[in-house]
Scaffold this motif. Structure first.
Motif, short mmCIF file in Angstrom:
data_model
loop_
_atom_site.label_atom_id
_atom_site.label_comp_id
_atom_site.label_asym_id
_atom_site.label_seq_id
_atom_site.Cartn_x
_atom_site.Cartn_y
_atom_site.Cartn_z
N GLY A 30 0.79 -1.21 0.00
CA GLY A 30 0.00 0.00 0.00
C GLY A 30 0.83 1.27 0.00
O GLY A 30 0.37 2.32 0.47
N ILE A 31 2.03 1.21 -0.55
CA ILE A 31 2.93 2.36 -0.58
C ILE A 31 3.04 2.85 -2.02
O ILE A 31 3.41 2.10 -2.91
CB ILE A 31 4.30 2.01 -0.02
N SER A 32 2.74 4.12 -2.22
CA SER A 32 2.79 4.70 -3.55
C SER A 32 4.08 5.51 -3.70
O SER A 32 4.35 6.42 -2.91
CB SER A 32 1.58 5.61 -3.78
N LEU A 33 4.87 5.16 -4.71
CA LEU A 33 6.10 5.89 -5.00
C LEU A 33 5.91 6.69 -6.29
O LEU A 33 5.52 6.13 -7.31
CB LEU A 33 7.27 4.92 -5.19
N ASP A 34 6.19 7.97 -6.21
CA ASP A 34 6.14 8.80 -7.41
C ASP A 34 7.57 9.14 -7.80
O ASP A 34 8.20 10.02 -7.22
CB ASP A 34 5.35 10.08 -7.15
N LEU A 35 8.09 8.42 -8.79
CA LEU A 35 9.47 8.63 -9.22
C LEU A 35 9.57 9.43 -10.51
O LEU A 35 10.67 9.61 -11.03
CB LEU A 35 10.18 7.27 -9.40
N LYS A 36 8.45 9.93 -11.01
CA LYS A 36 8.46 10.65 -12.28
C LYS A 36 9.30 11.92 -12.18
O LYS A 36 9.10 12.76 -11.30
CB LYS A 36 7.03 11.00 -12.69
N GLY A 37 10.26 12.00 -13.09
CA GLY A 37 11.13 13.17 -13.12
C GLY A 37 12.16 13.22 -12.02
O GLY A 37 12.87 14.23 -11.87
#
Length: 343
Positions: free
Chosen positions: A124-131
């Motif tokens: 349930g962990i969201s990683l935002d690696l965009k950019g």
């Protein structure tokens, strides 16, 4: 039926180790040692991969078969063994892991890369690696480097002790079309050649516990992580029956050249992932296991203020088994330590 206890399994593991040493007091029977330790590794690995509580009876039966095989093996009396070449811990470790990663085909490699995102999603962990600028410390041939690029990283770096692994990762990235976003560099995680706060996301999966100074490695990881960034760290949790088994296996296999073991597994057509896992646990010279409380003290010491513990994953992950099967609690101990950390 009374459940087999953890102590009874430990005693049976020790009995196997003693039987092997009695049959081969001078460490010459490399085939016997490799066959029995890999057989027990495979049995344990198969049992913990089943979606049910760990089958203690099946594991005990396997331990008894291994002990019987050792006890019926002719005693090997030759006293001389070839001298092993002197190697530093770093050279040994780099060579061991560089061999492991080269077994994977490109497709198998890409399939392994998918585990990176899967474990985060399941927890349930969201990683935002965009950019973002990202790095995987102890990257091997770069499976997570590619995974981070797939997740939208603008720069995805891989850093590893092994020159061979770095060369393999660079070549794979070029073949698979990632060379514009994926970059590789060799060196020690204990002395990172990067400026402070260089990366938005720092990954270090199953690496620090194989160094000569895990605390220094964690401090270096924290140093290069931006204050508004995220670090992901995976370490071995203490208290698992798995460590009792692998302690015996490591002792038994200490006299076996790793090249011999690699060749034996190849001859048996062992799958690449299992070659990696077996050689990792049996031959790596440094291995630390740690409790959650100890690791959290270390996180505070290097400046991290908050963290999330990932409690879900693949069936072979001890954290997943602890979550699903309460009856396995005495066998998995602290389970895997997978942390997402923030300042």
């Amino acid at each position: 039926m009374t459940q087999i206890t953890r102590d009874a399994l430990n005693q049976a593991i020790s009995a196997v180790g003693a039987a092997i040493e009695a049959a081969d007091p001078h460490g010459k029977a490399h085939g016997l040692r490799t066959l029995l330790t890999y057989g027990l590794y495979k049995l344990f690995d198969d049992l913990r991969g089943q979606k049910r509580a760990f089958d203690r009876e099946a594991f005990m039966a396997g331990l008894r078969r291994a002990q019987m095989m050792a006890e019926t093996h002719p005693v090997v009396l030759q006293a001389e063994s070839p001298a092993a070449a002197a190697e530093t811990i770093e050279v040994f470790t780099a060579d061991l892991y560089s061999r492991c990663w080269t077994y994977y085909t490109d497709q198998e490699f890409l399939d392994m890369a998918k585990l990176f995102d899967k474990r985060f999603v399941m927890s349930g962990i969201s990683l935002d690696l965009k950019g973002k600028k990202c790095i995987d410390l102890g990257c091997g041939s770069g499976r997570y480097v590619i995974a981070m690029a797939d997740a939208g990283a603008s720069e995805s770096w891989g850093f590893d002790l092994s020159e061979r692994a770095i060369a393999d990762g660079t070549a794979r990235a070029q073949r698979l079309g990632y060379s514009d976003r994926c970059h590789f560099q060799a060196g020690s995680v204990l002395e990172l050649p990067f400026e402070d706060e260089s990366f938005d996301f720092v990954s270090c999966n199953g690496v620090l516990h194989h160094t000569t100074d895990p605390k220094k490695g964690l401090a270096e990881l924290a140093r290069i992580t931006r204050k508004d960034g995220i670090a992901y760290v995976m370490l071995y949790g203490s208290g698992e029956l798995w460590w009792d088994l692998t302690d015996m296996m490591r002792s038994v296999m200490a006299c076996v050249p790793r090249g011999y073991a690699f060749s034996a597994l190849e001859l048996l057509s062992v799958a690449p992932g299992k070659v990696f896992n077996y050689m990792d646990h049996v031959f790596v010279p440094c291995r630390e296991v740690i409790s959650h409380a100890e690791f959290q003290d270390r996180l505070r010491a290097v400046g991290f203020k908050s963290w999330q513990i990932m409690e879900r994953g693949e069936m072979i992950d001890s954290a997943e088994r602890k979550t699903l099967f309460a009856e396995d609690a005495d066998l998995v101990g602290e389970a895997d330590l997978r942390y997402v950390c923030r300042f």
